[in-house]
Each structure stands twice: as structure tokens, then as C-alpha cells.
Design a protein around this motif. Structure first.
Motif, PDB file in Angstrom:
ATOM      1  N   HIS A  48      40.833 -11.335  -3.798  1.00  0.00           N
ATOM      2  CA  HIS A  48      40.149 -12.281  -2.924  1.00  0.00           C
ATOM      3  C   HIS A  48      40.615 -12.006  -1.500  1.00  0.00           C
ATOM      4  O   HIS A  48      41.823 -11.886  -1.263  1.00  0.00           O
ATOM      5  CB  HIS A  48      40.487 -13.724  -3.305  1.00  0.00           C
ATOM      6  CG  HIS A  48      39.884 -14.172  -4.590  1.00  0.00           C
ATOM      7  ND1 HIS A  48      39.167 -15.357  -4.699  1.00  0.00           N
ATOM      8  CD2 HIS A  48      39.878 -13.623  -5.825  1.00  0.00           C
ATOM      9  CE1 HIS A  48      38.754 -15.505  -5.954  1.00  0.00           C
ATOM     10  NE2 HIS A  48      39.181 -14.461  -6.651  1.00  0.00           N
ATOM     11  N   HIS A  58      36.188 -15.363   4.212  1.00  0.00           N
ATOM     12  CA  HIS A  58      34.903 -14.897   3.699  1.00  0.00           C
ATOM     13  C   HIS A  58      34.209 -13.915   4.645  1.00  0.00           C
ATOM     14  O   HIS A  58      33.036 -13.585   4.442  1.00  0.00           O
ATOM     15  CB  HIS A  58      33.991 -16.092   3.426  1.00  0.00           C
ATOM     16  CG  HIS A  58      34.564 -17.073   2.448  1.00  0.00           C
ATOM     17  ND1 HIS A  58      34.901 -16.724   1.164  1.00  0.00           N
ATOM     18  CD2 HIS A  58      34.886 -18.392   2.575  1.00  0.00           C
ATOM     19  CE1 HIS A  58      35.386 -17.779   0.537  1.00  0.00           C
ATOM     20  NE2 HIS A  58      35.395 -18.797   1.373  1.00  0.00           N
ATOM     21  N   GLY A  83      33.745 -15.172  -3.681  1.00  0.00           N
ATOM     22  CA  GLY A  83      34.189 -16.328  -2.922  1.00  0.00           C
ATOM     23  C   GLY A  83      34.553 -17.535  -3.746  1.00  0.00           C
ATOM     24  O   GLY A  83      35.061 -18.517  -3.211  1.00  0.00           O
ATOM     25  N   LEU A  87      33.341 -20.846  -1.302  1.00  0.00           N
ATOM     26  CA  LEU A  87      32.170 -20.459  -0.521  1.00  0.00           C
ATOM     27  C   LEU A  87      30.954 -21.159  -1.109  1.00  0.00           C
ATOM     28  O   LEU A  87      30.322 -20.670  -2.039  1.00  0.00           O
ATOM     29  CB  LEU A  87      31.983 -18.938  -0.536  1.00  0.00           C
ATOM     30  CG  LEU A  87      30.799 -18.396   0.269  1.00  0.00           C
ATOM     31  CD1 LEU A  87      30.887 -18.816   1.722  1.00  0.00           C
ATOM     32  CD2 LEU A  87      30.716 -16.882   0.153  1.00  0.00           C
ATOM     33  N   ARG A  94      26.345 -15.427  -0.554  1.00  0.00           N
ATOM     34  CA  ARG A  94      27.501 -15.145  -1.412  1.00  0.00           C
ATOM     35  C   ARG A  94      27.609 -13.669  -1.777  1.00  0.00           C
ATOM     36  O   ARG A  94      28.718 -13.163  -1.998  1.00  0.00           O
ATOM     37  CB  ARG A  94      27.417 -15.997  -2.681  1.00  0.00           C
ATOM     38  CG  ARG A  94      27.626 -17.481  -2.422  1.00  0.00           C
ATOM     39  CD  ARG A  94      27.355 -18.306  -3.661  1.00  0.00           C
ATOM     40  NE  ARG A  94      28.223 -17.938  -4.754  1.00  0.00           N
ATOM     41  CZ  ARG A  94      28.026 -18.303  -6.019  1.00  0.00           C
ATOM     42  NH1 ARG A  94      26.961 -19.045  -6.334  1.00  0.00           N
ATOM     43  NH2 ARG A  94      28.868 -17.941  -6.958  1.00  0.00           N
TER      44      ARG A  94
END
Length: 293
Positions: A48, A58, A83, A87, A94
Motif C-alpha cells: 500500500h 493515493h 486503496g 479510498l 480507484r
């Protein structure tokens, strides 16, 4: 039995304050982990994007720089996230960073995840008999998943079908039936322990429930993680049953072992596999097993 694919889940949204200072945040830290995990036996790295303080990031450029640094230093296969629940956006937003990276060979990942269903992901605190939050939902509608499947395929990437419970596993089967996902499918079972309650418990019975609903007429390579719990106790049964393993301090800090690095956990899994007579796959061998070009 195919060789064992070990996927390193290096950070998720684990914070260093939760007990392990070795959780990597920055692109450089993740790339260093990638080299160490590859040497220990991992063929895939899942990450991530994070800011220097550990907060979710992000931004496409942060993802792209992380992938670039990994590819520049290792042949490990790269699996970024979409995400997760942090998100809250439409499917186009996305997946946008994945599609942009896929167009650049120096920043192109190998996988994109598809959690084939929706699930509550609020963390429960049993000692206090309360949830930390009450509105966290990882939302993945059928329309969203169809968009993901079609566009991940167009980008030439491998989807990682992620299943939190039997309903997700049945959805994965439906997407195979519809021809939206190519075989062999790569299917991740997300078991849960401690604060996370949305998936099956991290036990052999929790795993077996998923296996009982695998479609018998489909080629599926399945792997297992324990988001919130220690997966090492299940490693031997998973390996013996022909599954693969996705593990790392992003899911659980492994405080039982002190403050291990991701590579330490990967090395333990690789040693268990060899003791059971199953060899560990290289990245190139993992690509062959998963039917990737």
C-alpha cells in the motif's frame, strides 16, 4: 503439486506504533523490503502506498515511484493495492493509478486486486466491547467489479481475486463462469483474527469453508493470508493442501517473534515448505503457475 508461491504483504495499513518498527512506508523502504523478501523466498510483493508518517497515500506518482524502485532492484512480481476502504471513490478513480502505471514499462505492476464483494472492516476492541469505528465498508459492487475485471484484462495484468468469506468465493466463481477472469485464477482467501471480524476465522475450519465452495471445474491457484492474525500456525496445512501463502508484518506484527522484518517471516514459511518437501517458486516460476505471459 506446484511449487509454493509466497506473497509478501509488507505494510497494508499497519502502523509502526502498533509494535513493529520495521513496517515500510516510503517507496525506498518498500523497495529495500522487496529485495530482502525476494532473497528470503517471496515471488510476489503486495504493498500500500504510504506517506513518510505512515498515512495512506493515493497519489499515482507515489505508487509509480514505489513500483519503479522495486523493478529497478528486484525481479519480484509487484502487486499494488486499489486503496482498500481508505479510498471511497468510483471504480474509475480507484483503478486509475493501476492503468496509468501499466502503460509505462518502468512502472508497470504485474497484478491488480479485486475484492469480489463488500465487507465491514471496522476494528473491534473486545476488551472494551466496542468498535473503533462504525462506518468503514469496503464497497465493491457487481458493476465496479465488472469494470475492474474488464480493464485489468485490457491492461494485460493479472487480477488477484480476494475473498473474505464464502459469498466472495462464490462471486469469484461467477466471474470465471462469465469469462471475465482468465484461468488459472489467482484467488486469495482473507482470514481474520483479533480486531477484524469480516472474514472467516484464521483456523483450519475457516479455511476449509472456502475450499468446500471452490468450483471443481475451474483451474484456481489459491493462497491465504490472515489479516489481523498469525498465519504461521496454518502454514503447514496450507502448504500440504496445495495452497500458497500471502504473509507479512502488514497483516500482523508477529510480536511473538520480537520485532521481525518481513523477510524473517518469509524465510520461516520457505523453511516450512522445504521441510514438507515442497519447493519455493521463483518469480518466473510463479508467472508460469499463474498463467501470466
Amino acid at each position: 503439486m506446484e511449487k509454493l508461491i509466497i506473497e509478501a504483504r509488507v505494510n497494508e495499513f499497519m502502523m509502526r506504533e502498533e509494535g513493529n518498527p520495521n513496517v515500510p512506508y516510503t517507496p525506498h523502504e518498500i523497495a529495500v523490503d522487496a529485495v530482502e523478501c525476494r532473497e528470503a523466498g517471496a515471488s510476489i510483493l503486495h504493498f500500500h502506498a504510504r506517506r513518510a508518517d505512515g498515512a495512506p497515500d493515493h497519489d499515482t506518482e507515489t505508487y509509480a515511484e514505489t513500483v519503479r524502485q522495486i523493478l529497478a532492484t528486484s525481479d519480484i512480481l509487484v502487486h499494488p493495492t486499489l486503496g482498500y476502504a481508505t479510498l471511497d471513490a468510483g471504480p474509475e478513480a480507484r483503478l486509475d493509478h493501476i492503468l496509468k502505471m501499466a502503460a509505462d514499462p518502468k512502472r508497470r505492476p504485474h497484478f491488480a486486486p479485486m475484492d469480489v464483494g463488500s465487507v465491514n472492516v471496522d476494528r473491534y476492541k473486545p476488551q472494551e466491547r466496542r468498535f473503533e469505528t462504525t462506518e468503514l465498508i469496503y464497497k465493491n459492487s457487481t458493476g465496479t467489479l465488472t469494470y475492474f475485471a474488464e480493464n485489468i484484462r485490457k491492461a494485460g495484468l493479472k487480477p488477484c481475486l480476494t475473498s473474505w468469506n464464502v459469498g466472495f468465493t462464490r462471486y469469484a466463481s461467477a466471474f470465471l463462469d462469465m469469462g471475465l477472469v482468465d484461468e488459472p485464477a489467482y484467488l486469495l482467501f482473507v482470514l481474520n483474527d483479533n480486531a477484524y471480524l469480516g472474514g472467516h476465522p484464521g483456523t483450519l475450519k475457516g479455511l476449509q469453508a472456502h475450499l468446500d465452495f471452490l468450483p471443481p471445474n475451474r483451474r484456481i491457484e489459491w493462497t491465504v493470508c490472515n489479516f489481523g492474525g498469525n498465519l504461521l500456525a496454518l502454514a503447514a496445512p496450507i502448504i500440504s493442501l496445495g495452497g500458497h501463502i500471502a504473509i507479512g508484518i502488514g497483516d500482523y506484527t508477529y510480536h511473538e517473534l520480537g520485532q521481525p522484518k518481513n523477510a524473517d517471516i518469509i524465510r520461516r514459511v520457505a523453511n516450512i515448505a522445504r521441510e514438507l518437501g515442497r519447493e519455493v517458486a521463483t518469480p518466473e516460476e510463479a508467472k508460469r503457475i499463474l498463467g501470466m505471459p
